[in-house]
Design a protein around this motif. Structure first.
Motif, mmCIF file in Angstrom:
data_model
loop_
_atom_site.group_PDB
_atom_site.id
_atom_site.type_symbol
_atom_site.label_atom_id
_atom_site.label_comp_id
_atom_site.label_asym_id
_atom_site.label_seq_id
_atom_site.Cartn_x
_atom_site.Cartn_y
_atom_site.Cartn_z
ATOM 1 N N SER A 140 -16.293 -1.670 -29.624
ATOM 2 C CA SER A 140 -16.039 -0.309 -29.164
ATOM 3 C C SER A 140 -17.336 0.358 -28.730
ATOM 4 O O SER A 140 -18.423 0.025 -29.211
ATOM 5 C CB SER A 140 -15.373 0.509 -30.270
ATOM 6 N N GLY A 151 -12.445 0.378 -28.697
ATOM 7 C CA GLY A 151 -12.355 -0.962 -29.248
ATOM 8 C C GLY A 151 -11.340 -1.857 -28.581
ATOM 9 O O GLY A 151 -11.233 -3.029 -28.934
ATOM 10 N N ALA A 169 -12.612 -4.101 -24.607
ATOM 11 C CA ALA A 169 -13.755 -3.219 -24.806
ATOM 12 C C ALA A 169 -15.037 -3.929 -24.369
ATOM 13 O O ALA A 169 -15.004 -4.880 -23.590
ATOM 14 C CB ALA A 169 -13.829 -2.788 -26.266
#
Length: 488
Positions: free
Chosen positions: A225, A120, A206
């Motif tokens: 993520s 993330g 991310a």
């Protein structure tokens, strides 16, 4: 009545007004009213994608609870830092830079940050002695060994300041500051808020999130993520493996038939209670005796009152192929070949795996250049002065190839390059000095001749590029013409 019929007939005899244009709903879906495809009868018309952002706790549980998810996150991160980077400078400078990277554990920290990128997003904070962390970074003020530490944090432990939307600002699109709430500024005090200027924070973002109305400002900044992208495929794969593992204990079933077993257990007139007692007894026997005990009626087929024992082997045909069907979507979600995910050689008699590894290396090279290089270049603004005591604009670096060629491959490549260089020399299209310098740089970058750069640096330009005139022949006739004639 006759008048009514006359009016109706008169109305039908009048010309109809032109029909107004009807607005039609256009789309690119398949629509077939005869079969119901694309209509309200078709259940697929009500399918919708739904995205629910995962919390940091859910991401942590998925990463730590599934080996497949951990492999998807860790493998690319480890592969990107496996070969480190190759500094291009003199030996003394390279030794200082590599020593500084070792002191600060740069590659261990970069690997952690890349793992956070997959989870993330994360960041590396530069802690520099003598500098206020909330002020812009000035590389000219960084002295030798000034970097004290590199602090790696997941984005869930970072608070973003107000976003900078001034397009004339160098840090447009970044927060005005990054705040760490779990780090004490001064030891022995209760002060816990620590803010860093964006120039001192190396952000590892991310997966990119589209600039749509459903995403928050923080989600757009950090990204999504890899866990969110691959979660459904990983859960399906883990479920399939767990289900298969649960079948192993039943690989061989032993079934024992006992005549009159039902009558022996029937001690009550309550049918439901009897069935419960009977099933409980069967399960208990299966647990204690590793067998299924059943009522064999009046006896076995050969003799009245005989017991029977049967062995039933489970058929595993097709199960391995079925499990692989769940592996492929996981590999696709992680942008890696299934052979890399599983750490196995490709199947098939003639399969070499070269194609899979080529795709994988191309993916890692792309990540290194697009994602990792900007992060390292921002780090170098402080790392190079901290290693050398001053800024150095001449120092540069490159990523080494992920595949190390064999000695035979290196020799074949060197021969091809030498033949190509000779062809260019014969064409006389490139001046000799430029060609000599280019070939020397090629040999230096390839590492074909160790120490070549240092040896060439010690030579004067005339000797390095072979600009010296040929010595005169002491026996030559001074009156001879250049073409061999005689000067009158």
């Amino acid at each position: 009545m006759a008048g009514l019929l006359s009016r109706i007939a008169d109305a039908f005899s009048r010309p109809m007004p032109p029909a107004a244009p009807v607005a039609r709903r256009m789309g690119d879906s398949v629509y077939n009213p005869l079969t119901g495809l694309g209509t309200s009868v078709d259940p697929s018309t009500f399918n919708r994608h739904y995205h629910r952002p995962l919390t940091a706790a859910e991401i942590d549980q998925s990463y730590r609870g599934s080996w497949i998810m951990r492999k998807l996150i860790d493998k690319p991160a480890k592969e990107q830092v496996r070969t480190r980077r190759a500094w291009q400078s003199d030996k003394a400078t390279i030794a200082k830079l590599e020593a500084e990277e070792k002191r600060l554990k740069v590659w261990e920290k970069v690997k952690q940050a890349e793992i956070h990128r997959g989870l993330g997003g994360g960041a590396i904070f530069l802690w520099i002695d003598g500098d206020s962390p909330d002020q812009p970074l000035d590389p000219s003020r960084i002295r030798l060994g000034a970097i004290r530490n590199l602090i790696v944090r997941h984005h869930s432990r970072i608070v973003l300041g107000e976003m900078i939307f001034d397009m004339a600002d160098d840090w447009y699109g970044s927060p005005s500051y990054f705040q760490l709430n779990d780090y004490k500024l001064l030891r022995g005090t209760t002060e816990t808020e620590l803010r860093f200027h964006p120039s001192r924070v190396i952000v590892f973002k991310a997966e990119e999130v589209p600039d749509l109305y459903t995403a928050t400002t923080e989600q757009k900044f950090w990204g999504a993520s890899k866990v969110e992208v691959a979660l459904a495929a990983v859960i399906n794969c883990d479920t399939a493996q767990s289900s298969f593992a649960g079948m192993i204990k039943d690989a061989v079933n032993v079934i024992i038939g006992i005549p009159g077993l039902t009558e022996r257990f029937q001690t009550t007139s309550d049918i439901q209670a009897f069935q419960t007692a009977r099933m409980t007894a069967v399960n208990a026997a299966r647990s204690i005796w590793r067998a299924i005990v059943k009522d064999n009626g009046k006896g076995g087929p050969n003799a009245e009152g005989a017991e029977t024992i049967e062995y039933r082997q489970m058929n595993w045909a097709g199960i391995p192929e079925t499990l692989m069907v769940f592996i492929y979507p996981v590999a696709a979600a992680g942008n890696m070949p299934a052979t890399v995910l599983l750490g196995k050689s490709p199947d098939g008699m003639n399969a070499t795996g070269d194609g899979d590894m080529t795709v994988w290396r191309d993916e890692i090279d792309n990540r290194r250049e697009v994602d990792l290089r900007p992060c390292l270049e921002q780090l170098d603004l402080a790392l190079i002065p901290s290693a050398l005591g001053k800024e150095d604009a001449v120092v540069w670096w490159r990523f080494p190839p992920l595949k190390t060629p064999s000695a035979k491959e290196q020799a074949e490549t060197g021969k091809l390059k030498a033949e190509t260089v000779q062809i260019y020399i014969n064409t006389n299209l490139v001046p000799d000095v430029a060609m000599a310098e280019g070939v020397q740089n090629m040999l230096e970058e390839d590492g074909t001749i160790p120490g070549l750069a240092d040896a060439l640096a010690k030579l004067p330009p005339e000797e390095r590029f072979m600009l010296l005139e040929e010595p005169a022949d002491p026996n030559a006739d001074p009156n001879a013409a250049p073409d061999g004639g005689v000067v009158e």
